[in-house]
Design an enzyme around this catalytic site. Sequence first.
Site, PDB file in Angstrom:
ATOM      1  N   VAL A 163     -11.571 -42.253   1.317  1.00 22.11           N
ATOM      2  CA  VAL A 163     -12.929 -41.950   1.756  1.00 22.11           C
ATOM      3  C   VAL A 163     -13.387 -40.645   1.092  1.00 22.11           C
ATOM      4  O   VAL A 163     -12.655 -39.653   1.098  1.00 22.11           O
ATOM      5  CB  VAL A 163     -13.013 -41.807   3.283  1.00 22.11           C
ATOM      6  CG1 VAL A 163     -14.450 -41.528   3.724  1.00 22.11           C
ATOM      7  CG2 VAL A 163     -12.486 -43.062   3.965  1.00 22.11           C
TER       8      VAL A 163
ATOM      9  N   LYS B 114     -16.288 -45.226   0.995  1.00 24.69           N
ATOM     10  CA  LYS B 114     -14.893 -45.651   1.051  1.00 24.69           C
ATOM     11  C   LYS B 114     -14.618 -46.641  -0.060  1.00 24.69           C
ATOM     12  O   LYS B 114     -15.208 -47.724  -0.108  1.00 24.69           O
ATOM     13  CB  LYS B 114     -14.580 -46.296   2.402  1.00 24.69           C
ATOM     14  CG  LYS B 114     -13.115 -46.720   2.534  1.00 24.69           C
ATOM     15  CD  LYS B 114     -12.750 -47.013   3.972  1.00 24.69           C
ATOM     16  CE  LYS B 114     -11.255 -47.199   4.131  1.00 24.69           C
ATOM     17  NZ  LYS B 114     -10.840 -47.231   5.534  1.00 24.69           N
TER      18      LYS B 114
ATOM     19  N   VAL C 211      -7.596 -40.279   3.301  1.00 21.62           N
ATOM     20  CA  VAL C 211      -6.793 -41.264   2.574  1.00 21.62           C
ATOM     21  C   VAL C 211      -6.069 -42.120   3.596  1.00 21.62           C
ATOM     22  O   VAL C 211      -5.464 -41.603   4.538  1.00 21.62           O
ATOM     23  CB  VAL C 211      -5.754 -40.584   1.645  1.00 21.62           C
ATOM     24  CG1 VAL C 211      -4.924 -41.634   0.921  1.00 21.62           C
ATOM     25  CG2 VAL C 211      -6.438 -39.671   0.647  1.00 21.62           C
ATOM     26  N   GLY C 212      -6.149 -43.450   3.445  1.00 12.95           N
ATOM     27  CA  GLY C 212      -5.486 -44.342   4.384  1.00 12.95           C
ATOM     28  C   GLY C 212      -4.963 -45.578   3.696  1.00 12.95           C
ATOM     29  O   GLY C 212      -5.036 -45.711   2.470  1.00 12.95           O
ATOM     30  N   GLY C 213      -4.442 -46.501   4.506  1.00 15.50           N
ATOM     31  CA  GLY C 213      -3.847 -47.706   3.955  1.00 15.50           C
ATOM     32  C   GLY C 213      -4.833 -48.639   3.298  1.00 15.50           C
ATOM     33  O   GLY C 213      -4.453 -49.469   2.470  1.00 15.50           O
TER      34      GLY C 213
ATOM     35  N   ILE D  96     -12.252 -36.902   1.544  1.00 15.60           N
ATOM     36  CA  ILE D  96     -12.136 -36.422   2.926  1.00 15.60           C
ATOM     37  C   ILE D  96     -11.130 -37.217   3.747  1.00 15.60           C
ATOM     38  O   ILE D  96     -10.850 -36.871   4.896  1.00 15.60           O
ATOM     39  CB  ILE D  96     -13.504 -36.434   3.632  1.00 15.60           C
ATOM     40  CG1 ILE D  96     -14.120 -37.839   3.599  1.00 15.60           C
ATOM     41  CG2 ILE D  96     -14.445 -35.423   2.991  1.00 15.60           C
ATOM     42  CD1 ILE D  96     -15.441 -37.940   4.346  1.00 15.60           C
TER      43      ILE D  96
ATOM     44  N   ASP E 295      -8.322 -52.192  14.025  1.00 16.10           N
ATOM     45  CA  ASP E 295      -7.401 -51.150  13.552  1.00 16.10           C
ATOM     46  C   ASP E 295      -7.733 -49.813  14.207  1.00 16.10           C
ATOM     47  O   ASP E 295      -7.803 -48.788  13.537  1.00 16.10           O
ATOM     48  CB  ASP E 295      -7.460 -51.035  12.032  1.00 16.10           C
ATOM     49  CG  ASP E 295      -6.339 -50.167  11.454  1.00 16.10           C
ATOM     50  OD1 ASP E 295      -5.298 -50.003  12.138  1.00 16.10           O
ATOM     51  OD2 ASP E 295      -6.500 -49.635  10.340  1.00 16.10           O
TER      52      ASP E 295
END
Length: 296
Positions: free
Chosen positions: A35, A50, A29-31, A27, A145
């Site tokens: 997730v 995550k 995608v990040g640095g 669900i 963040d």
Amino acid sequence: MSTLTLPTGALAPGMVVAERYEIQDAIGVGGTGIVYRARDRTLDDTLALKMLRPELVADDPRAREELKQELRLTRRVSHRNIVRTHDFGVSRGVPYLTMEYVEGTSLAAVLVHRGSLPATVVLALARQLMRALEAAHDQGVMHGDLKPANLLLASDGLLKVTDFGVASLIRRPASSVRPRAVDEASGPPRLAGAVIGTPEYMAPELLLGGEPDVAADLYSAGMVLYECLTGATPFQGDTPRGFLAQKLDTPRETPIPALKGEPDSLPAIVALMISPQPSDRPISASAVAALLARLG
């Protein structure tokens, strides 16, 4: 609904993490990782899982124990505007976090589709965001963040902040660069050797290697609100260094274009939040909330 581009090695639906969490779909995608929506086979419940990028977390028992201690602090924060963190573990050498699952969309997705938002909507989001920050900061938990991708919106308009404490949990590789105050005069500022966060929304002092604190979270929240009001952030850069140079050169009161129907004081509050100098920002989320309360 857009299709996520997943990196090599992403988990497929049906795979099980830690012999307990069954992956349903990705669900986000990040640095810091990917997730997934997952089913807790023990409690028969849906949650968010995550998987952190392994290279961002120190690979030694002492560091892992420190991470667990910080997570315990984060778990103490309970508020309707904050996504609850449940557990931390390691599966096949990859660290993971389990969190409350929120049915909705991210503020980032809303901004992509709609651009700027009506001032009344931004004001409502700002008030909820300040309540979340106040609850976390009261427990000594910083976000580190904040950005639109970490703000989730339920169908009823409820805002929930996710990833609280994740930036603080992640290891910052050793750097020979000493964290410096934004206004230090002994030569030009140098960028920190490792930047954990999103430079577009980060306070200048974080880009210089400082630790997340109340002032830095308020700066990032101000950047998010600026984008909600105008449809874009005020700075554009290709690198953290490029963002840093622009942020340090910003006048104390960053101008925000007047928007039709916008409360007169909202731009001024946002401008205070994104002041380059931490001492020029409001002293707390509750102080910002008090300013917002005057807008009716």
